[in-house]
Write a protein that holds these residues in place. Structure first.
Motif, PDB file in Angstrom:
ATOM      1  N   ALA A 252      47.305  30.446  64.751  1.00  0.00           N
ATOM      2  CA  ALA A 252      47.129  30.602  62.821  1.00  0.00           C
ATOM      3  C   ALA A 252      46.121  31.736  62.723  1.00  0.00           C
ATOM      4  O   ALA A 252      45.129  31.496  63.146  1.00  0.00           O
ATOM      5  CB  ALA A 252      47.283  29.432  62.352  1.00  0.00           C
ATOM      6  N   VAL A 253      46.424  32.504  61.652  1.00  0.00           N
ATOM      7  CA  VAL A 253      45.554  33.622  61.229  1.00  0.00           C
ATOM      8  C   VAL A 253      45.333  33.269  59.802  1.00  0.00           C
ATOM      9  O   VAL A 253      46.357  33.281  59.082  1.00  0.00           O
ATOM     10  CB  VAL A 253      45.928  34.877  61.435  1.00  0.00           C
ATOM     11  N   TYR A 254      44.084  32.976  59.324  1.00  0.00           N
ATOM     12  CA  TYR A 254      43.951  32.705  57.869  1.00  0.00           C
ATOM     13  C   TYR A 254      43.134  33.733  57.184  1.00  0.00           C
ATOM     14  O   TYR A 254      42.402  34.651  57.936  1.00  0.00           O
ATOM     15  CB  TYR A 254      43.157  31.408  57.592  1.00  0.00           C
ATOM     16  N   GLN A 255      43.248  34.066  56.020  1.00  0.00           N
ATOM     17  CA  GLN A 255      42.470  35.071  55.164  1.00  0.00           C
ATOM     18  C   GLN A 255      42.007  34.547  54.051  1.00  0.00           C
ATOM     19  O   GLN A 255      42.546  33.629  53.446  1.00  0.00           O
ATOM     20  CB  GLN A 255      43.759  36.127  54.969  1.00  0.00           C
ATOM     21  N   GLY A 256      40.969  35.002  53.583  1.00  0.00           N
ATOM     22  CA  GLY A 256      40.100  34.917  52.302  1.00  0.00           C
ATOM     23  C   GLY A 256      40.480  35.984  51.218  1.00  0.00           C
ATOM     24  O   GLY A 256      39.898  37.029  51.678  1.00  0.00           O
ATOM     25  N   GLU A 257      41.133  35.631  50.200  1.00  0.00           N
ATOM     26  CA  GLU A 257      41.722  36.618  49.408  1.00  0.00           C
ATOM     27  C   GLU A 257      40.703  36.867  48.153  1.00  0.00           C
ATOM     28  O   GLU A 257      40.392  35.599  47.302  1.00  0.00           O
ATOM     29  CB  GLU A 257      42.961  36.445  48.681  1.00  0.00           C
ATOM     30  N   ASN A 258      40.108  38.070  47.967  1.00  0.00           N
ATOM     31  CA  ASN A 258      39.228  38.187  46.706  1.00  0.00           C
ATOM     32  C   ASN A 258      39.966  38.526  45.635  1.00  0.00           C
ATOM     33  O   ASN A 258      40.751  39.778  45.870  1.00  0.00           O
ATOM     34  CB  ASN A 258      38.187  39.392  47.122  1.00  0.00           C
ATOM     35  N   SER A 259      40.419  37.965  44.697  1.00  0.00           N
ATOM     36  CA  SER A 259      41.434  38.231  43.799  1.00  0.00           C
ATOM     37  C   SER A 259      40.952  39.272  42.544  1.00  0.00           C
ATOM     38  O   SER A 259      39.704  39.813  42.820  1.00  0.00           O
ATOM     39  CB  SER A 259      41.620  36.764  43.036  1.00  0.00           C
ATOM     40  N   VAL A 260      41.586  39.576  41.664  1.00  0.00           N
ATOM     41  CA  VAL A 260      41.287  40.595  40.727  1.00  0.00           C
ATOM     42  C   VAL A 260      40.242  40.355  39.832  1.00  0.00           C
ATOM     43  O   VAL A 260      39.830  39.062  39.783  1.00  0.00           O
ATOM     44  CB  VAL A 260      42.482  41.152  39.985  1.00  0.00           C
ATOM     45  N   ASP A 261      39.683  41.089  39.008  1.00  0.00           N
ATOM     46  CA  ASP A 261      38.461  41.083  38.483  1.00  0.00           C
ATOM     47  C   ASP A 261      38.993  41.086  36.481  1.00  0.00           C
ATOM     48  O   ASP A 261      38.773  41.929  36.245  1.00  0.00           O
ATOM     49  CB  ASP A 261      37.387  42.336  38.600  1.00  0.00           C
ATOM     50  N   LEU A 262      39.414  39.787  36.351  1.00  0.00           N
ATOM     51  CA  LEU A 262      39.395  39.405  34.892  1.00  0.00           C
ATOM     52  C   LEU A 262      37.993  39.326  34.187  1.00  0.00           C
ATOM     53  O   LEU A 262      37.326  39.004  34.954  1.00  0.00           O
ATOM     54  CB  LEU A 262      40.587  38.600  34.748  1.00  0.00           C
ATOM     55  N   ASN A 263      38.095  39.665  33.140  1.00  0.00           N
ATOM     56  CA  ASN A 263      36.999  39.560  32.385  1.00  0.00           C
ATOM     57  C   ASN A 263      36.724  37.926  31.629  1.00  0.00           C
ATOM     58  O   ASN A 263      36.391  37.775  30.339  1.00  0.00           O
ATOM     59  CB  ASN A 263      36.735  40.449  31.068  1.00  0.00           C
ATOM     60  N   THR A 264      36.794  37.061  32.688  1.00  0.00           N
ATOM     61  CA  THR A 264      36.374  35.658  32.378  1.00  0.00           C
ATOM     62  C   THR A 264      35.956  35.249  33.597  1.00  0.00           C
ATOM     63  O   THR A 264      36.585  35.467  34.648  1.00  0.00           O
ATOM     64  CB  THR A 264      37.716  35.020  31.790  1.00  0.00           C
ATOM     65  N   PRO A 265      34.902  34.224  33.489  1.00  0.00           N
ATOM     66  CA  PRO A 265      34.531  33.247  34.882  1.00  0.00           C
ATOM     67  C   PRO A 265      35.355  32.373  35.280  1.00  0.00           C
ATOM     68  O   PRO A 265      35.161  31.835  36.167  1.00  0.00           O
ATOM     69  CB  PRO A 265      33.096  32.718  34.453  1.00  0.00           C
ATOM     70  N   GLU A 266      36.545  32.138  34.251  1.00  0.00           N
ATOM     71  CA  GLU A 266      37.217  31.144  34.775  1.00  0.00           C
ATOM     72  C   GLU A 266      38.622  31.290  35.349  1.00  0.00           C
ATOM     73  O   GLU A 266      39.296  30.320  36.003  1.00  0.00           O
ATOM     74  CB  GLU A 266      37.734  30.194  33.565  1.00  0.00           C
ATOM     75  N   ARG A 267      39.045  32.671  35.522  1.00  0.00           N
ATOM     76  CA  ARG A 267      40.057  33.069  36.097  1.00  0.00           C
ATOM     77  C   ARG A 267      39.820  34.471  36.514  1.00  0.00           C
ATOM     78  O   ARG A 267      39.095  34.930  36.191  1.00  0.00           O
ATOM     79  CB  ARG A 267      41.232  33.175  34.929  1.00  0.00           C
TER      80      ARG A 267
END
Length: 435
Positions: A252-267
């Motif tokens: 199995a291959v796993y990936q850590g995704e760096n999500s988009v940069d919204l202007n809030t520390p909570e999302r």
């Protein structure tokens, strides 16, 4: 296109630096030390009970990497260190690090003039492989002049128009190279902030990038060197940036995704994904488990079809490395997925050890919370899976005069089972050991 030639030092110079030497950097970057941790000065970092962090080396205007990103242990317990140098082409290097019995560090620069070198791994032919920004090459650390490209033509960042230029990779079970080709932007928007659409209405950036490519393994040539196809297929799509990837012994291959940069520390939340051939993971239409991003009229329908994460991670954790621990020093961590969270926001600056199942997938809890700096915690979405993890570095926030906030990138397990860590912002090599 490659943007920087490789220059080789005919006679590599060694520079010695005692690990106990004072670091003449600003207080914002220097690690203060007191006492010992496994033979190295103990860095002032809050650790999980029973653990300590030794400062092996920190740059002090002398020789050594400027931005150490990844580590690779050689058979003689020397280390190779990939030095990004800067976010400009042609300023990276590969160094050999030798640590003496007295703790003194000797650096030998093997290759220079590289463009953002990052991943290093042993290939199916036994050679060592390195990913630059726009190519992957093989070389022998004993003969660094004998290097050869095996994959070329990866996207570059010469004009600083590519937000995610690093070409991380893993070898699949059949020898194929699975290569990160990051998204050129954050959310696939044009200069006016509108969706950058292709003629079919899809994000125009997904045709060549925002994916993991597969280059088929063609076996060895007459000299025993590995060969890979020059053509690629899309292995997994809709991935903003797959710098962190790992293959479990189960395949199995796993990936850590760096999500988009919204202007809030909570999302939004970052992710752990299991990569499956042909699957679409939703960028730039979806975040979290099924949250549609604004601006794309088809986002909700696409979210319903995407491959869901196996676990969320804290917002802006920025996972940059993953490995399965198999050392002797920490038997309680064996089989766990180690992750470095590099991001600069309040949940990041940590190394975590995640419990896993027989296929290497993270075990999860619902509901769950994640820690934030300087203290406290925040909730994951109540119905979302969150990793069942031990935080090895709970006190790695910035403290004036004591330490910077941790910026861990690459990790590697030493022959004695200690966990070595590269911190690129502080230009340091650190070592997790028993207290």
């Amino acid at each position: 296109m490659r943007t920087g030639r490789v220059f080789l030092f005919a006679a590599a110079a060694l520079a010695l630096l005692s690990p106990s030497a004072a670091v003449s950097q600003s207080g914002a970057r220097a690690y203060a030390v007191s006492g010992q941790c496994g033979g190295f000065p103990k860095a002032d970092i809050g650790m999980s009970p029973g653990l300590c962090m030794g400062r092996v080396w920190q740059r002090n205007a002398g020789e050594g990497p400027r931005m150490p990103r990844t580590l690779f242990r050689l058979a003689d317990d020397d280390w190779l260190v990939a030095d990004l140098g800067s976010w400009d082409a042609g300023r990276g290097a590969i160094w050999r690090m030798r640590v003496g019995r007295d703790g003194a560090v000797a650096w030998t620069r093997l290759l220079t003039g590289l463009s953002m070198p990052h991943t290093m791994a042993r290939g199916p032919d036994g050679r060592l492989y390195v990913a630059e920004m726009s190519r992957i090459f093989a070389f022998d650390p004993a003969r660094p002049d004998a290097h050869a490209a095996v994959i070329e033509g990866l996207p570059d960042n010469r004009l600083h128009e590519n937000r995610h230029p690093l070409s991380a990779f893993v070898f699949d079970a059949d020898g194929a190279l699975l290569v990160n080709v990051g998204a050129p932007s954050d959310r696939c928007l044009d200069a006016r902030g509108r969706p950058n659409r292709a003629t079919n209405g899809d994000c125009a950036e997904r045709a060549q990038q925002a994916m993991v490519r597969r280059y088929a393994y063609l076996g060895r040539d007459a000299q025993g060197r590995g060969r890979w196809s020059r053509e690629w297929t899309a292995y997994a799509t809709g991935l903003r940036n797959s710098v962190a990837m790992v293959r479990h012994r189960s395949g199995a291959v796993y990936q850590g995704e760096n999500s988009v940069d919204l202007n809030t520390p909570e999302r939004p939340f970052d992710e752990i994904n299991r990569l499956r051939p042909g699957a679409d993971y939703g960028w730039p239409f979806c975040t979290d488990m099924s949250t549609a991003l604004p601006g794309w009229t088809t986002a909700e329908a696409r979210c319903a079809r995407r491959q869901s994460p196996v676990s969320l991670l804290p917002p802006h954790a920025a996972p940059l490395d993953m490995l399965y621990y198999d050392g002797a020093m920490f038997p309680e961590l064996r089989g766990r997925m180690l992750m470095s969270w590099h991001g600069h926001r309040r949940a990041a600056g940590r190394i975590v050890a995640i419990e896993t199942d027989a296929e290497g997938a993270p075990l999860t809890d619902r509901p769950a919370r994640y820690a934030i700096y300087p203290r406290g915690s925040m909730p994951y979405p109540a119905d979302a899976p969150a990793p069942r993890a031990r935080v090895l570095t709970p006190g790695w926030n910035a403290v004036r005069g004591a330490r910077p906030q941790g910026s861990p990138v690459g990790m590697a397990v030493a022959s004695d089972g200690a966990i070595w860590v590269a911190d690129d912002r502080a230009a340091a090599v650190l070592r997790i050991a028993r207290e």
